[in-house]
Design an enzyme around this catalytic site. Sequence first.
Site, short mmCIF file in Angstrom:
data_model
loop_
_atom_site.label_atom_id
_atom_site.label_comp_id
_atom_site.label_asym_id
_atom_site.label_seq_id
_atom_site.Cartn_x
_atom_site.Cartn_y
_atom_site.Cartn_z
CD GLN A 1 -0.98 19.74 -82.01
OE1 GLN A 1 -0.11 19.64 -81.38
NE2 GLN A 1 -1.93 20.75 -81.78
CG ASP B 1 0.85 17.67 -74.85
OD1 ASP B 1 0.97 19.01 -74.94
OD2 ASP B 1 0.43 17.13 -76.00
CE LYS C 1 2.34 22.16 -79.71
NZ LYS C 1 1.27 21.20 -79.49
#
Length: 283
Positions: free
Chosen positions: A97, A120, A53
């Site tokens: 995460q 997200d 990422k």
Amino acid sequence: MAKIIDGREISRNTRENIKKRTSEYVEKNGRAPGLAVVIVGEDPASQIYVRNKAKACEEVGFHSEVIRLPAEVTENELLSVIEKLKADGKIDGILVQLPLPRGLDPKVIIDAIPPEKDVDAFHVSNVGKIMLGEKCFHPCTPAGIMKMLEHEGISVDGKECVVVGRSNIVGKPMAMLLLHANGTVTICHSHTVNLKDITSRADILVAAVGKSKFITADMVKDGAVIIDVGMNRDENGKLSGDVDYENVEKKASAITPVPGGVGPMTITMLLENTLLAAENSSK
Ligand code: GUN
């Protein structure tokens, strides 16, 4: 022979567009869009995802920060890291995460991220908006799949869509996006009876099960479009999807490979969401 949907190629095109818009953003705002990724603990798969990422951010010209915290971090300590990032003018997107180590409640942590920085799209407010079909970030994997279908000129309107898997990250939001595109959508899961009868009806079949080669050729209709979200290791340790690619490919009209299908699109859509967050905040 199925058309192979090349996620790497679609990803490249999309990232070129993101790069161009990023330059325009920098020109106008005097700073780059910024993404902060918080990783807690040492989960090896998460370490790889986070590294990828950050690398993708740098490639398109974003500001990128990775905050690494030990597995023993307390909920309050993690919440105060998020508080700091919320107030940081260089940061447009905040991502924690998953999975988090035991003892940390992902719901509490995710809901501490402001919805407008929740790139997200896991925050309860964004999840609700997806359900309602309101404008908001879309979760990266389902959003990437919709982009691939669109790129290939595959219309969802009126199609029988079957999603196998009901996770909050993929299965459920995927079903919603297909529904909003006027698909007739069925979600299957581990308690589904006669799974094969249902998958065999699908014009568009999305496999997000997490089991290597779970979808076999006898479960697929001739000419179906097959989207494989799986990232598994097969019996020989080789990366494989949820679909028995070799045999299903012969029946499908189009199919995503693993690797090189859905995977590259997920990070691309994270970049897209981060850029959108930055663009929205500068309006
Ligand atoms: N873990 C596995 N996939 C994801 C994702 O898309 N976002 C976050 N935050 N964690 C993940």
